[in-house]
Design a protein around this motif. Structure first.
Motif, PDB file in Angstrom:
ATOM      1  N   GLN A  60      27.995 -17.801-113.937  1.00 41.55           N
ATOM      2  CA  GLN A  60      28.134 -16.492-114.196  1.00 41.55           C
ATOM      3  C   GLN A  60      28.766 -15.675-112.965  1.00 41.55           C
ATOM      4  O   GLN A  60      29.556 -14.906-112.761  1.00 41.55           O
ATOM      5  N   CYS A  61      28.106 -15.904-111.812  1.00 38.72           N
ATOM      6  CA  CYS A  61      28.136 -15.114-110.505  1.00 38.72           C
ATOM      7  C   CYS A  61      29.723 -15.537-109.998  1.00 38.72           C
ATOM      8  O   CYS A  61      30.190 -14.358-109.589  1.00 38.72           O
ATOM      9  N   ASP A  64      31.822 -13.379-112.198  1.00 38.77           N
ATOM     10  CA  ASP A  64      31.733 -12.000-111.801  1.00 38.77           C
ATOM     11  C   ASP A  64      32.298 -11.714-110.648  1.00 38.77           C
ATOM     12  O   ASP A  64      33.036 -10.648-110.411  1.00 38.77           O
ATOM     13  N   LYS A  65      32.155 -12.546-109.454  1.00 42.06           N
ATOM     14  CA  LYS A  65      32.830 -12.140-108.178  1.00 42.06           C
ATOM     15  C   LYS A  65      34.242 -12.439-107.833  1.00 42.06           C
ATOM     16  O   LYS A  65      34.948 -12.090-107.163  1.00 42.06           O
TER      17      LYS A  65
END
Length: 102
Positions: A60-61, A64-65
């Protein structure tokens, strides 16, 4: 190239292609945060929500990034997520990485 011949590397660096769960067809590959993997990531996250009730925080990170792989592409690596757990890297590995990457 067939599904089994492609090499899948997860955002965290684990090679899904050599994981027994993937090889046996039990688990989907994770994919990376790269745009080319967006379909793979969508399927994996849906599988995670269904089976685990949540998505992988590392996957997820990167989504998102907008980075491909934690260790290679994220300037914050190793971040809190990696320092607070031993998956997929041990505390000793993280320490070695930090010492060598100054």
């Amino acid at each position: 190239m067939s599904e089994k011949e492609r090499i899948y590397i997860a955002a965290c660096g684990v090679c899904c292609s050599v994981c027994g769960l993937f090889v046996k067809g039990i688990c989907l590959p994770c994919g990376s945060g790269l745009p080319a993997d967006s379909d793979i990531v969508e399927k994996k996250m849906a599988e995670q929500r269904k089976n685990l009730g949540r998505t992988c925080s590392r996957l997820q990170c990167v989504v998102d990034k907008g980075v491909g792989y934690c260790m290679r592409d994220c300037p914050e690596f190793p971040c809190k997520m990696y320092k607070e757990t031993t998956f997929p890297y041990s505390e000793r590995f993280i320490g070695m990485y930090e010492r060598r990457n100054r």
